[in-house]
Design an enzyme around this catalytic site. Structure first.
Site, PDB file in Angstrom:
ATOM      1  N   LYS A 103      14.077 -13.985 -10.704  1.00 20.28           N
ATOM      2  CA  LYS A 103      13.841 -12.853 -11.609  1.00 20.28           C
ATOM      3  C   LYS A 103      12.897 -13.273 -12.728  1.00 20.28           C
ATOM      4  CE  LYS A 103      14.831 -10.402 -10.006  1.00 20.28           C
ATOM      5  NZ  LYS A 103      15.154  -9.725  -8.799  1.00 20.28           N
ATOM      6  N   LYS A 146       6.529  -3.847  -4.129  1.00 25.02           N
ATOM      7  CA  LYS A 146       7.929  -3.450  -4.045  1.00 25.02           C
ATOM      8  C   LYS A 146       8.452  -3.491  -2.618  1.00 25.02           C
ATOM      9  CE  LYS A 146      11.793  -2.079  -5.688  1.00 25.02           C
ATOM     10  NZ  LYS A 146      12.562  -3.162  -6.295  1.00 25.02           N
ATOM     11  N   CYS A 158       0.819  -1.208   0.000  1.00 25.03           N
ATOM     12  CA  CYS A 158       0.000   0.000   0.000  1.00 25.03           C
ATOM     13  C   CYS A 158       0.856   1.264   0.000  1.00 25.03           C
ATOM     14  CB  CYS A 158      -0.866   0.019   1.251  1.00 25.03           C
ATOM     15  SG  CYS A 158      -1.820  -1.480   1.481  1.00 25.03           S
ATOM     16  N   ASN A 197      -1.426   1.880   6.129  1.00 19.94           N
ATOM     17  CA  ASN A 197      -0.523   0.820   5.644  1.00 19.94           C
ATOM     18  C   ASN A 197      -0.189  -0.051   6.842  1.00 19.94           C
ATOM     19  OD1 ASN A 197      -0.488   2.066   3.211  1.00 19.94           O
ATOM     20  ND2 ASN A 197       1.709   2.485   3.174  1.00 19.94           N
ATOM     21  N   GLY A 198      -0.139  -1.354   6.614  1.00 21.46           N
ATOM     22  CA  GLY A 198       0.216  -2.258   7.709  1.00 21.46           C
ATOM     23  C   GLY A 198      -0.961  -3.136   8.066  1.00 21.46           C
ATOM     24  N   ARG A 238       4.807   0.435  -6.205  1.00 20.00           N
ATOM     25  CA  ARG A 238       4.812  -0.400  -4.999  1.00 20.00           C
ATOM     26  C   ARG A 238       3.916  -1.625  -5.163  1.00 20.00           C
ATOM     27  NH1 ARG A 238       6.346   2.405  -0.133  1.00 20.00           N
ATOM     28  NH2 ARG A 238       4.902   1.141   1.053  1.00 20.00           N
ATOM     29  N   TRP A 254      -2.967  -2.680  -1.483  1.00 22.09           N
ATOM     30  CA  TRP A 254      -2.534  -4.017  -1.897  1.00 22.09           C
ATOM     31  C   TRP A 254      -3.183  -4.967  -0.900  1.00 22.09           C
ATOM     32  CZ3 TRP A 254       0.584  -8.029   0.100  1.00 22.09           C
ATOM     33  CH2 TRP A 254       1.109  -8.918  -0.837  1.00 22.09           C
ATOM     34  N   HIS A 302      19.610 -36.256  -8.906  1.00 23.05           N
ATOM     35  CA  HIS A 302      19.003 -36.865  -7.711  1.00 23.05           C
ATOM     36  C   HIS A 302      17.489 -36.667  -7.677  1.00 23.05           C
ATOM     37  CE1 HIS A 302      22.877 -37.953  -6.078  1.00 23.05           C
ATOM     38  NE2 HIS A 302      23.305 -36.729  -6.349  1.00 23.05           N
ATOM     39  N   GLU A 322      18.834 -16.566  -8.027  1.00 27.76           N
ATOM     40  CA  GLU A 322      18.380 -15.205  -8.305  1.00 27.76           C
ATOM     41  C   GLU A 322      17.843 -15.103  -9.746  1.00 27.76           C
ATOM     42  OE1 GLU A 322      17.444 -12.728  -6.883  1.00 27.76           O
ATOM     43  OE2 GLU A 322      17.617 -11.062  -8.271  1.00 27.76           O
ATOM     44  N   GLU A 349       9.205 -14.087 -11.451  1.00 25.40           N
ATOM     45  CA  GLU A 349       8.366 -12.979 -10.965  1.00 25.40           C
ATOM     46  C   GLU A 349       7.892 -12.064 -12.080  1.00 25.40           C
ATOM     47  OE1 GLU A 349      10.265 -10.365  -8.108  1.00 25.40           O
ATOM     48  OE2 GLU A 349      12.183 -10.686  -9.053  1.00 25.40           O
TER      49      GLU A 349
HETATM   50  C1  F6R Z   1      12.603  -9.724  -6.089  1.00 22.22           C
HETATM   51  C2  F6R Z   1      12.374  -8.776  -5.030  1.00 22.22           C
HETATM   52  C3  F6R Z   1      12.013  -9.291  -3.689  1.00 22.22           C
HETATM   53  C4  F6R Z   1      12.753  -8.487  -2.607  1.00 22.22           C
HETATM   54  C5  F6R Z   1      12.273  -8.914  -1.219  1.00 22.22           C
HETATM   55  C6  F6R Z   1      13.042  -8.176  -0.136  1.00 22.22           C
HETATM   56  O1  F6R Z   1      12.988  -9.085  -7.270  1.00 22.22           O
HETATM   57  O2  F6R Z   1      12.467  -7.602  -5.228  1.00 22.22           O
HETATM   58  O3  F6R Z   1      12.282 -10.650  -3.567  1.00 22.22           O
HETATM   59  O4  F6R Z   1      14.124  -8.704  -2.760  1.00 22.22           O
HETATM   60  O5  F6R Z   1      10.914  -8.630  -1.089  1.00 22.22           O
HETATM   61  O6  F6R Z   1      12.909  -6.802  -0.282  1.00 22.22           O
HETATM   62  P1  F6R Z   1      13.942  -5.801   0.347  1.00 22.22           P
HETATM   63  O7  F6R Z   1      15.252  -5.990  -0.340  1.00 22.22           O
HETATM   64  O8  F6R Z   1      13.365  -4.451   0.095  1.00 22.22           O
HETATM   65  O9  F6R Z   1      14.033  -6.135   1.797  1.00 22.22           O
END
Ligand code: F6R
Length: 607
Positions: free
Chosen positions: A484, A602, A2, A99-100, A27, A73, A503, A480, A487
């Site tokens: 990427k 985000k 949010c 938010n929260g 976000r 959100w 395995h 990673e 997502e």
């Molecule tokens: C993936 C991504 C998320 C963040 C995770 C932690 O591309 O962005 O997996 O890495 O939500 O977020 P931060 O780094 O802001 O603690």
């Protein structure tokens, strides 16, 4: 997650709020709303879906000097107009954005229902509106203060009342909130881009702070009700840094910003003699020798940076490191004492799972260091020491430039510790520093070859599943790369240590299944060739990534990408870049919303 914006001042609040909401779109959200004080009423409009829907629903001549806006959100209750914020009391004289999560909302709701109040949404936030209303007697500050005594959970709140058009009341507890200071105008926001167009002067609220904003003043009270001052900080970056600058998406812009981001870290952290500068962080030989255990705690992409961090700290500084997922660490009673060093890693600095882990570790006496991108964020503020990554605002939901700068920061911390402990030879140290200095150019070389990667993506975007394999440090990059891809492309993807394939997972390899083989580690290269052959024997397709000049792999690969030559331990800084580009171009080819992938946010400020 949010987003919050609030405005009070001389201008029309409506365009300021709508524009601010648009800046918060990155976000991640599913609905948006606004409440403005038009004198005789609070005008509240909410819409499911994009902010443009909300904007279109507003009358052109709508005018007010005070208002709040929100992007939601969904956590409690499905995405819908009713569940969108602002929430309000029965006669719509009080409106709240939040938010929260209010943890005790069920209990409060029951009690308020007992008092005859009818709820219309499924949200936890609606209880706040009714609670404030319950205590309201012509004094909004008092009513919010009384309400806070009954709330449990995490919240950033913005509250307005119809009968008090001269103020916004804002509260912060475990959820970020920044106050923007302007001339005859003030703002609240969940993060800076929402208000940057109007002011660069901000102050960050501490936990439990309440701010009362009028047009000309911001008064802050701490959790005990005492009037306090918070430092005013100046934001160093401008709107341009938070805009697309000619690129079709933030994600590709941010991938392309990596040479610059890495260079910035090098310039600020490595001096002319090749010594690492910690910028005020006091980490003496004694301090390091005292450390008995290091935990790296993070989530998602930051966790993957932590995996690389473990590898390099153990290799260079010879200290034992455990890497933990934030949401797990806090519940597993970790062994912590004053000899424990915690390194939390977070782009946003607001990830609640990481933040709560930090708090628990702090309570138990650990020293907390953090690697954070967002200046002034909660994790940064609650840490003993902060290594900022200086990557600039990262808007695309998929983390890219933050990741490479996080990894580089780990290399520098590890080398610093090794140097202090005198466990690394000078020659080795110098040669690594020399190689690190080449990384920005090497990344640029990879970026310049983007067309090769785009071509592969255009041929492979229709896959239903894609695997990533690697050995040694290439496993961490496989994790990673896979995250990427999944997502932003929504392709089912899995990363696995190449030697583990046989395995079990190899059962999933069929004719044409794409396996991305990251094979950048010289000492494991031959082994990788064997693992690739295992895939080829099952008629899988191979996209390989190897150092330039390592050409034996070509004969067994359907596609081949190169990274410039560097020492094995530094390859993660390079090998992730073609993988980011691959994920990006696959996502584009599939017609996805690259910057705002479905269901993701985000900054993840809920558990
Ligand atoms: C993936 C991504 C998320 C963040 C995770 C932690 O591309 O962005 O997996 O890495 O939500 O977020 P931060 O780094 O802001 O603690």
């Amino acid at each position: 997650m949010c987003g919050i914006i609030g405005y009070i001042g001389e201008k029309n609040a409506v365009p300021v709020i709508i524009d601010g909401l648009k800046k918060l779109e990155y976000r991640g959200y599913d609905s948006a709303g606004i409440a403005i004080n038009i004198g005789n009423e609070l005008k509240i409009e909410k819409k499911q879906g994009r902010i443009i829907n909300l904007e279109k629903s507003l009358d052109n001549d709508l005018y007010a000097n005070v208002g709040i806006g929100h992007t939601r959100w969904a956590t409690h209750g499905e995405p819908s107009e009713i569940n969108a914020h602002p929430h309000y009391n029965i006669d719509k004289s009080i409106a709240v954005i939040h938010n929260g999560i209010i943890e005790n909302y069920t209990e409060l709701k029951k009690w308020l229902e007992g008092e005859g109040i009818k709820f219309i949404s499924e949200t936890d936030t609606e209880v706040v509106a009714h609670l404030v209303s319950y205590y309201y007697n012509g004094d909004l500050v008092k009513a919010v203060t009384e309400s806070l005594k009954r709330l449990r959970g995490a919240y950033a709140l913005g509250v307005v009342a119809k009968d008090e058009p001269d103020k916004i009341v804002a509260v912060r507890k475990d959820s970020p909130l920044v106050i923007g200071l302007g001339k005859e105008e003030n703002f609240i926001a969940s993060d800076v881009p929402a208000i940057l167009k109007h002011t660069k002067n901000v102050l960050y609220l501490d936990n439990d702070d309440m701010a009362i904003l009028t047009k000309n003043e911001v008064k802050i009270f701490n959790g005990n009700g005492d009037r306090v001052e918070r430092d005013i900080e100046t934001i160093e970056w401008d709107m341009e840094a938070a805009e697309k600058g000619g690129y079709p998406h933030f994600t590709i812009k941010e991938i392309n910003e990596q040479p610059e981001g890495i260079q910035k870290v090098i310039d600020r952290r490595i001096n002319d003699d090749g010594k690492i500068v910690l910028d005020g962080i006091n980490l003496s030989k004694d301090d390091i020798e005292k450390i008995s255990r290091i935990y790296i705690v993070a989530c998602g992409t930051s966790y993957h940076a932590g995996l690389v961090g473990k590898y390099v700290i153990e290799k260079f500084a010879k200290l034992p490191v455990q890497v933990e997922i934030g949401s797990e660490f806090r519940y597993k009673d970790p062994l912590i004492d004053d000899k424990t060093l915690i390194i939390t890693v977070s782009q946003s600095g607001e990830t609640l799972d990481t933040l709560q882990s930090l708090r628990i570790a702090k309570e138990q006496g650990a020293r907390i260091m953090s690697i954070v991108n967002v200046v002034g964020s909660s994790i940064a503020r609650e840490s003993d020491d902060v290594f900022y990554t200086w990557a600039g605002p990262e808007i695309g939901v998929a983390s890219t430039k933050a990741f490479t700068t996080q990894m580089l920061t780990f290399y520098l911390i590890a080398l610093f510790m090794a140097d202090k402990l005198e466990v690394i030879e000078k020659e080795k140290y110098d040669s690594i520093i020399k190689e690190i200095k080449k990384i920005p150019n090497d990344i640029q070389t990879i970026l310049d070859n983007y067309k090769d990667i785009q071509k592969i993506a255009d041929e492979q975007f229709n896959n239903e599943k894609i695997f990533f394999i690697g050995r040694g440090l290439d496993v961490e990059i496989s994790y990673e790369a896979s995250l990427k891809l999944k997502e932003i492309s929504y392709i089912n993807s899995q990363a696995i240590a190449a030697g583990e394939l046989k395995h079990g997972t190899i059962a999933l390899i069929e004719e044409g299944t794409l396996v991305v083989a990251i094979a950048t580690q010289d000492k494991l290269y031959e082994k990788m060739l064997s693992n690739i052959k295992e895939v080829k024997a099952r008629k899988g397709s191979i996209l390989s990534i190897a150092k330039e000049g390592n050409n034996e792999i070509n004969d067994i690969s359907d596609y081949r990408l190169s990274i410039p030559n560097t020492i094995d331990i530094l390859t993660p800084l390079l090998s992730i870049v073609p993988m980011q580009l691959f994920a990006y171009y696959v996502s584009v080819a599939r017609g996805n919303d690259v910057d705002m992938p479905r269901n993701l946010a985000k900054s993840v400020t809920v558990e």
